[in-house]
Design a protein around this motif. Structure first.
Motif, PDB file in Angstrom:
ATOM      1  N   SER A   1       0.842  -1.198   0.000  1.00 47.64           N
ATOM      2  CA  SER A   1       0.000   0.000   0.000  1.00 47.64           C
ATOM      3  C   SER A   1       0.870   1.239   0.000  1.00 47.64           C
ATOM      4  CB  SER A   1      -0.916   0.035   1.227  1.00 47.64           C
ATOM      5  OG  SER A   1      -0.190   0.451   2.376  1.00 47.64           O
ATOM      6  N   ASP A   2       0.285   2.338  -0.441  1.00 44.06           N
ATOM      7  CA  ASP A   2       0.945   3.625  -0.282  1.00 44.06           C
ATOM      8  C   ASP A   2       0.648   4.132   1.128  1.00 44.06           C
ATOM      9  OD1 ASP A   2      -1.795   4.274  -0.674  1.00 44.06           O
ATOM     10  OD2 ASP A   2      -1.222   6.290  -1.236  1.00 44.06           O
ATOM     11  N   LYS A   3       1.170   5.294   1.473  1.00 47.54           N
ATOM     12  CA  LYS A   3       0.996   5.847   2.810  1.00 47.54           C
ATOM     13  C   LYS A   3       0.363   7.235   2.775  1.00 47.54           C
ATOM     14  CE  LYS A   3       4.448   5.064   5.707  1.00 47.54           C
ATOM     15  NZ  LYS A   3       3.902   4.029   6.611  1.00 47.54           N
ATOM     16  N   ARG A   4      -0.207   7.583   1.627  1.00 46.79           N
ATOM     17  CA  ARG A   4      -0.713   8.957   1.444  1.00 46.79           C
ATOM     18  C   ARG A   4      -2.029   9.188   2.172  1.00 46.79           C
ATOM     19  NH1 ARG A   4       0.595  12.823  -3.309  1.00 46.79           N
ATOM     20  NH2 ARG A   4       2.426  12.615  -1.973  1.00 46.79           N
ATOM     21  N   LYS A   5      -2.125  10.405   2.723  1.00 44.87           N
ATOM     22  CA  LYS A   5      -3.361  10.882   3.333  1.00 44.87           C
ATOM     23  C   LYS A   5      -3.519  12.349   2.951  1.00 44.87           C
ATOM     24  CE  LYS A   5      -3.461  11.051   7.823  1.00 44.87           C
ATOM     25  NZ  LYS A   5      -3.521  10.599   9.221  1.00 44.87           N
ATOM     26  N   ILE A   6      -4.719  12.722   2.496  1.00 45.56           N
ATOM     27  CA  ILE A   6      -4.958  14.094   2.056  1.00 45.56           C
ATOM     28  C   ILE A   6      -6.128  14.667   2.835  1.00 45.56           C
ATOM     29  CG2 ILE A   6      -5.526  15.595   0.108  1.00 45.56           C
ATOM     30  CD1 ILE A   6      -4.322  13.543  -1.751  1.00 45.56           C
ATOM     31  N   GLY A   7      -5.915  15.835   3.438  1.00 42.71           N
ATOM     32  CA  GLY A   7      -6.976  16.539   4.140  1.00 42.71           C
ATOM     33  C   GLY A   7      -7.393  17.770   3.359  1.00 42.71           C
ATOM     34  N   TYR A   8      -8.705  18.039   3.342  1.00 44.52           N
ATOM     35  CA  TYR A   8      -9.248  19.170   2.592  1.00 44.52           C
ATOM     36  C   TYR A   8      -9.982  20.132   3.516  1.00 44.52           C
ATOM     37  CZ  TYR A   8      -8.979  16.138  -1.578  1.00 44.52           C
ATOM     38  OH  TYR A   8      -8.580  15.320  -2.589  1.00 44.52           O
TER      39      TYR A   8
END
Length: 306
Positions: free
Chosen positions: A17-24
């Protein structure tokens, strides 16, 4: 904003898996526009993503430190989640040798649970999944070792990350190879998943209790008195005074437990020898004192309004 690829079969389970997290944060309509462009593959790198978000007035925070896969017992768990207004929706895959289960959770409540024996499973947004599927068809060789499969998955994730900001280029790869036949695999998964969901339920309960306590503390802290009338002296014993609280004041301890309600007596201390029955007790300039001469008083309680 995730991509998880898992292989489950007689050789074991490998998951990447990737480790990306995006908050908006921003206008809902503009956010929907930005997400559509992302999921349609119209934005292909982080710089363009941040630029487009700025054009739409959307604040974005990108991190690459999320742990989306984890070893649980003799299985690997992968999870993608979406936070709603009131609950978090989770989609999980648990994989081991000769078996996997896909579990859908709302909060800690199980909405669906499906079992399988082998295959390649992909979690992610539509664009990332389509891209990964194309790359798997090109690179996949089922005869290779589990370690080699993990290397293929890592290279696929890295390539997908170069095409969409929804996937990060920091990758986790985990493998498990217990000796389970198909029935043993499902029995182990059942026990593992049941326990894991119980842990999630307990965590959510503890978190809820903590949030409730925090709200209580905030509410009570806002009620701490720093000025105004408190009550009047009703009994004197040396340097000890018994003060009857007025109808708008209560006393609590450090855990916000009520010690005295309005109209009840509390113990205070004074160094003054000029205290009389009926003297009014007040807080002025955040100091507890007698109203008549500002003689300081001390107490081991917290004085709050109702």
């Amino acid at each position: 904003m995730s991509l998880i690829i898992a292989y489950v079969g007689k050789k074991g389970c490998v998951m990447a898996s990737d480790k990306r997290k995006i908050g908006y944060f921003g206008d809902k309509e503009n956010l929907a526009t930005l997400e559509k462009e992302l999921y349609d593959g119209k934005i292909d790198n982080d710089d363009d993503f941040l630029k487009r978000a700025a054009e739409l007035g959307i604040s974005v925070k990108i991190t690459d430190d999320a742990n989306k896969i984890k070893i649980i017992g003799n299985a690997i768990r992968g999870e993608v989640s979406t936070k709603g207004t009131f609950e978090t929706r989770r989609r999980r895959i648990y994989g081991t040798t000769n078996g996997y289960q896909i579990v859908e959770l709302l909060g800690s409540d199980t909405e669906s649970r499906k079992a399988g024996e082998s295959g390649v499973i992909i979690f992610g947004n539509d664009y990332a999944k389509r891209t990964a599927e194309t790359l798997i068809k090109r690179k996949w060789k089922s005869s290779q070792s589990l370690r080699y499969m993990g290397e293929i998955f890592q290279s696929i994730l890295e390539e997908v990350a170069s095409k969409t900001p929804t996937v990060g280029n920091k990758i986790d790869v985990l493998m498990q190879q217990p000796k389970f036949d198909k029935s043993e695999a499902q029995r182990h998964l059942n026990v593992t998943i049941d326990h894991d969901i119980k842990v999630l339920t307990k965590f959510r309960q503890e978190l809820t209790e903590k949030l409730v306590q925090q709200n209580i503390e905030i509410e009570m802290a806002n009620k701490i008195l720093n000025k105004g009338d408190i009550g009047r002296v009703v009994q004197i014993d040396g340097d000890m005074l018994f003060v009857q609280l007025n109808d708008k004041t209560q006393a609590v301890d450090a855990n916000w437990k009520q010690l005295a309600a309005p109209g009840q007596n509390v113990l205070m201390f004074t160094d003054s020898d000029n205290v009389k029955i009926g003297d009014k007790v007040v807080i002025e300039n955040e100091d507890l004192c007698l109203k008549k001469d500002k003689s300081s008083l001390r107490c081991d309680i917290i004085l709050c309004s109702l």
